[in-house]
Design an enzyme around this catalytic site. Sequence first.
Site, PDB file in Angstrom:
ATOM      1  N   GLY A  71       0.823   0.194   7.326  1.00 22.15           N
ATOM      2  CA  GLY A  71       0.852  -1.012   8.152  1.00 22.15           C
ATOM      3  C   GLY A  71       2.269  -1.564   8.277  1.00 22.15           C
ATOM      4  O   GLY A  71       2.662  -2.050   9.345  1.00 22.15           O
ATOM      5  N   GLN A 178      -5.665  -6.572   7.864  1.00 25.12           N
ATOM      6  CA  GLN A 178      -6.829  -7.044   7.091  1.00 25.12           C
ATOM      7  C   GLN A 178      -8.079  -7.198   7.952  1.00 25.12           C
ATOM      8  O   GLN A 178      -9.183  -7.322   7.420  1.00 25.12           O
ATOM      9  CB  GLN A 178      -6.514  -8.403   6.429  1.00 25.12           C
ATOM     10  CG  GLN A 178      -5.468  -8.336   5.347  1.00 25.12           C
ATOM     11  CD  GLN A 178      -5.911  -7.544   4.109  1.00 25.12           C
ATOM     12  OE1 GLN A 178      -7.095  -7.242   3.923  1.00 25.12           O
ATOM     13  NE2 GLN A 178      -4.961  -7.193   3.260  1.00 25.12           N
ATOM     14  N   GLY A 199      -4.667   2.417   6.784  1.00 23.97           N
ATOM     15  CA  GLY A 199      -5.781   3.187   6.245  1.00 23.97           C
ATOM     16  C   GLY A 199      -6.333   2.648   4.936  1.00 23.97           C
ATOM     17  O   GLY A 199      -7.547   2.537   4.763  1.00 23.97           O
ATOM     18  N   HIS A 200      -5.425   2.298   4.006  1.00 22.31           N
ATOM     19  CA  HIS A 200      -5.922   2.001   2.656  1.00 22.31           C
ATOM     20  C   HIS A 200      -6.648   0.668   2.546  1.00 22.31           C
ATOM     21  O   HIS A 200      -7.182   0.337   1.497  1.00 22.31           O
ATOM     22  CB  HIS A 200      -4.804   2.139   1.610  1.00 22.31           C
ATOM     23  CG  HIS A 200      -3.797   1.039   1.583  1.00 22.31           C
ATOM     24  ND1 HIS A 200      -3.725   0.131   0.549  1.00 22.31           N
ATOM     25  CD2 HIS A 200      -2.804   0.698   2.438  1.00 22.31           C
ATOM     26  CE1 HIS A 200      -2.719  -0.707   0.765  1.00 22.31           C
ATOM     27  NE2 HIS A 200      -2.147  -0.387   1.900  1.00 22.31           N
ATOM     28  N   THR A 236       6.486  15.416  10.873  1.00 26.63           N
ATOM     29  CA  THR A 236       5.249  16.205  10.913  1.00 26.63           C
ATOM     30  C   THR A 236       4.081  15.354  10.425  1.00 26.63           C
ATOM     31  O   THR A 236       4.192  14.640   9.425  1.00 26.63           O
ATOM     32  CB  THR A 236       5.409  17.477  10.051  1.00 26.63           C
ATOM     33  OG1 THR A 236       6.524  18.198  10.565  1.00 26.63           O
ATOM     34  CG2 THR A 236       4.169  18.344  10.073  1.00 26.63           C
ATOM     35  N   CYS A 324       1.452  -7.602  -2.923  1.00 28.62           N
ATOM     36  CA  CYS A 324       2.861  -7.238  -2.807  1.00 28.62           C
ATOM     37  C   CYS A 324       3.750  -8.282  -3.452  1.00 28.62           C
ATOM     38  O   CYS A 324       4.888  -8.002  -3.777  1.00 28.62           O
ATOM     39  CB  CYS A 324       3.237  -7.064  -1.346  1.00 28.62           C
ATOM     40  SG  CYS A 324       2.011  -6.131  -0.464  1.00 28.62           S
TER      41      CYS A 324
HETATM   42  N1  PLP Z   1      -0.108  -6.766   6.845  1.00 26.27           N
HETATM   43  C1  PLP Z   1      -1.051  -7.332   6.084  1.00 26.27           C
HETATM   44  C2  PLP Z   1      -1.763  -8.533   6.591  1.00 26.27           C
HETATM   45  C3  PLP Z   1      -1.342  -6.804   4.823  1.00 26.27           C
HETATM   46  O1  PLP Z   1      -2.272  -7.381   4.065  1.00 26.27           O
HETATM   47  C4  PLP Z   1      -0.630  -5.659   4.383  1.00 26.27           C
HETATM   48  C5  PLP Z   1      -0.872  -5.114   3.019  1.00 26.27           C
HETATM   49  O2  PLP Z   1      -1.280  -5.800   2.122  1.00 26.27           O
HETATM   50  C6  PLP Z   1       0.324  -5.095   5.237  1.00 26.27           C
HETATM   51  C7  PLP Z   1       0.564  -5.673   6.454  1.00 26.27           C
HETATM   52  C8  PLP Z   1       1.081  -3.870   4.832  1.00 26.27           C
HETATM   53  O3  PLP Z   1       0.273  -2.728   4.928  1.00 26.27           O
HETATM   54  P1  PLP Z   1       0.667  -1.394   4.144  1.00 26.27           P
HETATM   55  O4  PLP Z   1       0.337  -1.626   2.710  1.00 26.27           O
HETATM   56  O5  PLP Z   1      -0.183  -0.326   4.748  1.00 26.27           O
HETATM   57  O6  PLP Z   1       2.108  -1.158   4.392  1.00 26.27           O
END
Ligand code: PLP
Length: 383
Positions: A71, A178, A199-200, A236, A324
């Site tokens: 993301g 989200q 994806g996760h 790739t 994060c």
């Molecule tokens: N945007 C939002 C609202 C998120 O909650 C997150 C991850 O917690 C991200 C972006 C970042 O996604 P990724 O972990 O796939 O980089």
Amino acid sequence: MRAVYVDNNATTRVAPEVIEAMLPYLAEQWGNPSSMHTFGGQVMHAVDAAREATAALIGAEPREIIFMSCGTEADNTVIHSALAAAPNKSRIITTAVEHPAVLNPMKELQKKGYDVVFLPVDTEGRLNLHELEDALDANTALVSVMWGNNETGVLFPIERIAELCAMRHIPLHVDAVQAVGKIPIDLARVPITYLALSGHKLHAPKGVGALFVRKGTPFTPLISGGHQERGRRGGTENVASIVGLGRACTLAGEHLDEEQTRVAALRDRLEHEILTTIPRAFRQGDPAMRLPNTTNIGFEAIEGEAILLLLNEYGICASSGSACTSGSLDPSHVLVAMGIPFTRAHGSIRFSLSRYNTDADVDFILEKLPGIIARLRELSPVP
Ligand code: PLP
């Protein structure tokens, strides 16, 4: 020890069906989708099928989907591309409660001289649309607003925001990392220009995401290299994970009703019981306009980290803010932007559920949490 995982906004379990779909692309079908031979061609076919499945979940066309690593990459790519498309414009509008994947690039742009507007939110985490409307002007290169907040679950009124931007021909980026898989999204109906997903967060593996770019939108890649993704993202393809994402999107579509009903009911029961049985506990975020799986609760005068540690002793996995930013003891920027008092913001816990949670999980949390809070308050009594 049993594990009760209620930290699904941080990451989700990879669905067994997703693993099953991926395995052939790790074991036997390991070709390069760009190769001319049949071995590669079969793999390209699987990538195309995943593109169709991803597009179908959000009402997009397959060619509007670009696979990426996460993301964060999708969010950064949009900002890069939208500014390249509008070299004479210097205003960007976003909100104070975005994920760092948007917030940090915006702060960097501000340092470089861009006029970045960080729209405030109210005490329930809501945007004021009049303020947004007032900020939109002819110098605006991009509006970037999240759909569902990762910490509180609050949903912004994206359909209204999309109309406001479309009327003025201003590109709109929606960080829907989200929201995708938790609420219905139909891009055929809502005039969003770019949308990021990961994806996760929807039971696919880590390391894969996708960016929707509406057809006709000028595009400049962030990662330039080979001609992969029709020249829009070099490198790739991460084939097995892309296949996994496609499968996860199909499953998410099938479970969307359950997300709105059973998962939402579990969340509501958990929240209601906590708020009614534990003194000085407060829900944070608009109770109505919310992701169905998320509740953020502030326990006054205790530290969230201490609550997490004691929950962890029982195998309960929750979070004290965005995954994060955990590790730092500063209160979350989202709760600060909502004006939540420091003593409450500091003791905030996010419970984020998924379709794998059960009534027994909620019962277990409700059995253990009141004792934990009482113990911590005894240890450091605050008037
Ligand atoms: N945007 C939002 C609202 C998120 O909650 C997150 C991850 O917690 C991200 C972006 C970042 O996604 P990724 O972990 O796939 O980089």
